[in-house]
Scaffold this motif. Structure first.
Motif, PDB file in Angstrom:
ATOM      1  N   GLU A 155       0.828  -1.206   0.000  1.00 32.94           N
ATOM      2  CA  GLU A 155       0.000   0.000   0.000  1.00 32.94           C
ATOM      3  C   GLU A 155       0.862   1.255   0.000  1.00 32.94           C
ATOM      4  N   ASP A 156       1.835   1.286   0.904  1.00 35.54           N
ATOM      5  CA  ASP A 156       2.703   2.466   0.999  1.00 35.54           C
ATOM      6  C   ASP A 156       3.440   2.700  -0.311  1.00 35.54           C
ATOM      7  N   ALA A 157       3.943   1.593  -0.912  1.00 37.92           N
ATOM      8  CA  ALA A 157       4.723   1.726  -2.146  1.00 37.92           C
ATOM      9  C   ALA A 157       3.862   2.337  -3.241  1.00 37.92           C
ATOM     10  N   ILE A 158       2.626   1.852  -3.398  1.00 31.88           N
ATOM     11  CA  ILE A 158       1.763   2.382  -4.460  1.00 31.88           C
ATOM     12  C   ILE A 158       1.380   3.830  -4.160  1.00 31.88           C
ATOM     13  N   ARG A 159       1.054   4.097  -2.898  1.00 35.22           N
ATOM     14  CA  ARG A 159       0.625   5.448  -2.542  1.00 35.22           C
ATOM     15  C   ARG A 159       1.735   6.477  -2.712  1.00 35.22           C
ATOM     16  N   SER A 160       2.985   6.040  -2.537  1.00 32.14           N
ATOM     17  CA  SER A 160       4.067   7.024  -2.592  1.00 32.14           C
ATOM     18  C   SER A 160       4.512   7.320  -4.025  1.00 32.14           C
ATOM     19  N   LEU A 161       3.944   6.599  -5.020  1.00 32.31           N
ATOM     20  CA  LEU A 161       4.321   6.888  -6.410  1.00 32.31           C
ATOM     21  C   LEU A 161       3.769   8.253  -6.821  1.00 32.31           C
ATOM     22  N   PRO A 162       4.516   8.962  -7.676  1.00 28.84           N
ATOM     23  CA  PRO A 162       4.009  10.242  -8.163  1.00 28.84           C
ATOM     24  C   PRO A 162       2.672  10.044  -8.894  1.00 28.84           C
ATOM     25  N   LYS A 163       1.759  10.961  -8.709  1.00 31.53           N
ATOM     26  CA  LYS A 163       0.425  10.848  -9.297  1.00 31.53           C
ATOM     27  C   LYS A 163       0.475  10.724 -10.819  1.00 31.53           C
ATOM     28  N   GLY A 164       1.504  11.364 -11.419  1.00 30.05           N
ATOM     29  CA  GLY A 164       1.633  11.380 -12.878  1.00 30.05           C
ATOM     30  C   GLY A 164       1.673  10.002 -13.507  1.00 30.05           C
ATOM     31  N   TYR A 165       2.222   9.030 -12.786  1.00 32.03           N
ATOM     32  CA  TYR A 165       2.312   7.663 -13.330  1.00 32.03           C
ATOM     33  C   TYR A 165       0.926   7.147 -13.684  1.00 32.03           C
ATOM     34  N   LYS A 166       0.028   7.278 -12.709  1.00 32.40           N
ATOM     35  CA  LYS A 166      -1.314   6.741 -12.890  1.00 32.40           C
ATOM     36  C   LYS A 166      -2.072   7.555 -13.931  1.00 32.40           C
ATOM     37  N   LEU A 167      -1.996   8.871 -13.795  1.00 27.79           N
ATOM     38  CA  LEU A 167      -2.731   9.730 -14.720  1.00 27.79           C
ATOM     39  C   LEU A 167      -2.233   9.540 -16.147  1.00 27.79           C
ATOM     40  N   GLY A 168      -0.900   9.450 -16.301  1.00 28.68           N
ATOM     41  CA  GLY A 168      -0.326   9.271 -17.627  1.00 28.68           C
ATOM     42  C   GLY A 168      -0.810   7.999 -18.282  1.00 28.68           C
ATOM     43  N   SER A 169      -0.782   6.913 -17.498  1.00 32.06           N
ATOM     44  CA  SER A 169      -1.210   5.628 -18.035  1.00 32.06           C
ATOM     45  C   SER A 169      -2.682   5.664 -18.433  1.00 32.06           C
ATOM     46  N   MET A 170      -3.486   6.264 -17.596  1.00 29.52           N
ATOM     47  CA  MET A 170      -4.916   6.293 -17.893  1.00 29.52           C
ATOM     48  C   MET A 170      -5.226   7.221 -19.058  1.00 29.52           C
ATOM     49  N   ALA A 171      -4.431   8.268 -19.185  1.00 28.15           N
ATOM     50  CA  ALA A 171      -4.642   9.189 -20.306  1.00 28.15           C
ATOM     51  C   ALA A 171      -4.370   8.492 -21.635  1.00 28.15           C
ATOM     52  N   LEU A 172      -3.520   7.465 -21.594  1.00 28.13           N
ATOM     53  CA  LEU A 172      -3.238   6.704 -22.816  1.00 28.13           C
ATOM     54  C   LEU A 172      -4.330   5.688 -23.108  1.00 28.13           C
ATOM     55  N   GLY A 173      -5.322   5.623 -22.235  1.00 33.72           N
ATOM     56  CA  GLY A 173      -6.448   4.737 -22.499  1.00 33.72           C
ATOM     57  C   GLY A 173      -6.402   3.427 -21.756  1.00 33.72           C
ATOM     58  N   ALA A 174      -5.432   3.256 -20.852  1.00 32.33           N
ATOM     59  CA  ALA A 174      -5.390   2.012 -20.092  1.00 32.33           C
ATOM     60  C   ALA A 174      -6.498   2.006 -19.049  1.00 32.33           C
ATOM     61  N   THR A 175      -6.983   0.815 -18.737  1.00 29.94           N
ATOM     62  CA  THR A 175      -7.998   0.732 -17.683  1.00 29.94           C
ATOM     63  C   THR A 175      -7.302   0.820 -16.329  1.00 29.94           C
ATOM     64  N   HIS A 176      -8.093   0.895 -15.289  1.00 25.20           N
ATOM     65  CA  HIS A 176      -7.539   1.003 -13.941  1.00 25.20           C
ATOM     66  C   HIS A 176      -6.658  -0.203 -13.619  1.00 25.20           C
ATOM     67  N   TRP A 177      -7.186  -1.405 -13.908  1.00 24.66           N
ATOM     68  CA  TRP A 177      -6.427  -2.619 -13.594  1.00 24.66           C
ATOM     69  C   TRP A 177      -5.165  -2.718 -14.436  1.00 24.66           C
ATOM     70  N   GLN A 178      -5.287  -2.363 -15.720  1.00 23.51           N
ATOM     71  CA  GLN A 178      -4.094  -2.363 -16.578  1.00 23.51           C
ATOM     72  C   GLN A 178      -3.045  -1.413 -16.013  1.00 23.51           C
ATOM     73  N   THR A 179      -3.494  -0.264 -15.535  1.00 29.48           N
ATOM     74  CA  THR A 179      -2.560   0.698 -14.951  1.00 29.48           C
ATOM     75  C   THR A 179      -1.859   0.100 -13.741  1.00 29.48           C
ATOM     76  N   ILE A 180      -2.639  -0.591 -12.921  1.00 29.62           N
ATOM     77  CA  ILE A 180      -2.052  -1.176 -11.707  1.00 29.62           C
ATOM     78  C   ILE A 180      -0.996  -2.219 -12.066  1.00 29.62           C
TER      79      ILE A 180
END
Lengths: 297, 314
Positions: A155-180
């Motif tokens: 949990e800590d490891a995922i939470r401490s990642l910069p927000k841009g990682y998740k947003l960037g991946s999702m902006a490319l059209g990946a689903t939530h699970w694919q992003t994870i």
């Protein structure tokens, strides 16, 4: 004026004195650790005799194998479960009563004495199933012990990642699970690995939780390949005493074996060496993680 | 919020993708729920097993806690013995108290050294060293205690029972809990805002004055949390203590005499008593006591940290 000068001088003397004390405590701390680790390792290695690594009554081969096998089984259970729970907490759970309750559960679980976990394992995995002591019950007990740490690290490891990682991946059209799976987890693998290694190290040394689950004896026939047989090494449903437990047994049943003290000394040395290796590995891994995240900035 | 919107929209075009998404979401949620179920199950089984002494075998809680008459019957379905566990409880309290007495001053001093006096050595050398201390298995501590400490106490203090004593157990426990207290205290000290120190230095304080009058009071709640955590760890430690305490069922009359404690008794007798018998149930009651104590320590830590937040807010 004179009085003031005196009190300043006094304050300075006290300051120097206390600094000296703190250096003394710090130095003592290091000397003590060096002495302790050195003593255990050197005394253990000096206790070596030729049969020690053999797979007989006088050797610790079987116990060493059981330890590795048990920790492996425990990780096989606790790593997927803990990581999944950690992902849930970091990505899916909504802030609220349920998440709070889950956090309290994890905290309680991690602060329970290991002997209490062992008793729970004894009751549920041995008494209620009607089986004899077995390695798998031990592995389950150890996985309960390591579950909280793996969950919180994930949990800590995922939470401490910069927000841009998740947003960037999702902006490319990946689903939530694919992003994870494709972005978040791979980025923090080394940090999760650090947590896994730490818990594995704890598993190697665990004894109180295994006392009444894995059993305090082992009987392995290495030429037996029938996995349902109680003497086959790969059968997880056989009594499987681990190295840490062996030290405990050597203390109580010491009179039955002339080599008891040597075996316990050497086993202690092996456990401490394992801890040292694990701690160096985690250092290396976490440094790599920091460099990776640092480079992304 | 925007991520949530994207999440909701994109898989909708592809039903299979959507199904996969739901599947994994449900699966990881189940794993989260499983942890809660597991914790509740442990609590339930401990309460269920531990309460038989008081419900089925009709002993009073006061007898269990304060009587030292320990003579439970060891066969299924017969009761009528005595289950006063005071000797075990007092043994646990004495060893843990002694361990705290040794470990607390030392841990706080070590924490101050690695944060205030020499932070560079603190992070480079002391942090890894504490981790190694934490990692050494408890049986190994017990074994070292048995082979060095016990003979040492026997030879130096001429203790009866060959050195097995409260002192030995207390020292072993102190060594085991001191990394916990040190780590948490160091974290607490590090979180004291630097402006506090600068203000104190600015009006001419020496370093010791800053530490004593500013840093320690400001980090007191964190240090207390560390002490409570260390104490609860000491209380639950089984094998290391069992190896050096001597396992003698009597109150200790001095720090050098042997006694026994809750965990040592559970560890040695749980396997050889008849399941469901009075003896066995009494052991489960002891385990329940350990469980309750560990819950209390968690509540205390939460209480302390919430109070700290309140005072900081004000």
């Amino acid at each position: 004026m004179e009085l003031k000068q005196g009190s300043i001088r006094k304050a300075k003397t006290v300051d120097h004195f206390m600094t000296g004390i703190f250096y003394g405590v710090g130095g003592f701390f290091l000397v003590f650790l060096l002495f302790l680790a050195g003593y255990i390792i050197i005394k253990g290695l000096l206790s070596y005799y030729p049969d020690l690594f053999s797979f007989t009554k006088n050797g610790i081969g079987n116990q060493l194998f059981n330890t590795v096998y048990l920790v492996f089984l425990a990780l096989l259970i606790s790593v997927p479960l803990g990581m999944a729970a950690g992902i849930y907490m970091a990505e899916y759970a909504h802030d609220g009563k349920f998440l709070k309750f889950l956090r309290i559960s994890i905290e309680s679980l991690s602060s329970l004495p290991s002997i209490v976990i062992g008793l729970f394992g004894y009751l549920v995995f041995i008494l209620m199933t009607g089986m004899k002591w077995n390695l798998f019950a031990g592995a389950l007990a150890v996985s309960i012990l390591s579950l909280p740490a793996i969950t919180t690290t994930t949990e800590d490891a995922i939470r401490s990642l910069p927000k841009g990682y998740k947003l960037g991946s999702m902006a490319l059209g990946a689903t939530h699970w694919q992003t994870i799976v494709k972005v978040l987890i791979p980025t923090c693998t080394s940090r999760i690995m650090t947590g896994v290694l730490l818990t594995a190290g704890r598993g190697f040394g665990e004894a109180a939780a295994l006392l009444y689950t894995a059993g305090q004896s082992t009987n392995i026939n290495w030429s037996n390949f029938n996995i349902t047989s109680p003497t086959c090494p790969w059968n997880p449903f056989r009594p499987g005493e681990t190295l840490a437990l062996h030290i405990w047994v050597m203390r109580t049943d010491g009179s039955l074996n002339v080599h008891a003290a040597d075996i316990a000394n050497f086993s202690s040395a092996i456990l401490v060496i394992l801890i040292l290796i694990f701690s160096i590995l985690t250092r290396v891994l976490s440094r790599r993680y920091e460099r990776k995240i640092g480079g992304a900035k | 919020m925007s991520t949530q919107k994207i999440l909701r929209r994109s898989p909708a075009r592809d039903p299979q993708m959507f199904r996969k998404e739901t599947f994994w979401r449900i699966l990881v949620s189940i794993c989260g729920i499983l942890i809660i179920v597991l914790t509740l199950a442990i609590a339930f089984f401990l309460i269920y097993q531990g309460s038989t002494t008081f419900t089925q075998n009709h002993h009073s809680i006061l007898e269990f806690l304060f009587s030292s008459q320990w003579n439970p019957t060891d066969s299924p379905n017969t009761a009528g013995g005595q289950v006063g566990a005071a000797i075990y409880i007092v043994g646990s309290l004495e060893t843990c108290g002694l361990a705290l007495l040794i470990a607390v001053p030392f841990s706080i001093a070590a924490a101050i050294f690695m944060t205030e006096i020499n932070p560079k050595a603190g992070t480079k050398i002391f942090q890894p060293a504490t981790e190694i201390f934490l990692g050494i298995p408890s049986v190994v501590y017990g074994w070292v205690g048995l082979t060095i400490l016990v003979p040492f106490i026997r030879d130096v203090f001429h203790a009866q029972m060959g050195g097995f004593s409260i002192l030995a157990a207390g020292i072993v426990l102190a060594v085991m809990i001191f990394p916990t207290i040190t780590t948490l205290s160091a974290d607490a000290i590090r979180s004291v805002p630097d402006s506090y120190r600068k203000a104190a230095y600015g009006i001419g304080s020496t370093r010791w004055q800053v530490i004593r009058h500013i840093v320690i009071p400001a980090s007191m709640s964190g240090i207390f949390s560390g002490i409570i955590l260390g104490l609860s760890r000491a209380f639950g430690e089984a094998l290391a203590v069992a190896m050096v305490i001597g396992k003698t069922r009597a109150f200790a009359n001095s720090i050098l005499s042997p006694t026994t404690n809750l965990t040592a008794e559970i560890a040695s007798d749980m396997g050889n008593t008849a399941n469901g018998g009075e003896y066995n149930s009494a052991l489960w009651s002891m385990a329940l006591l350990l469980f309750i104590l560990s819950m209390i320590s968690i509540i205390l830590i939460h209480y302390i940290s919430s109070r700290k937040e309140k005072t900081h807010g004000a």
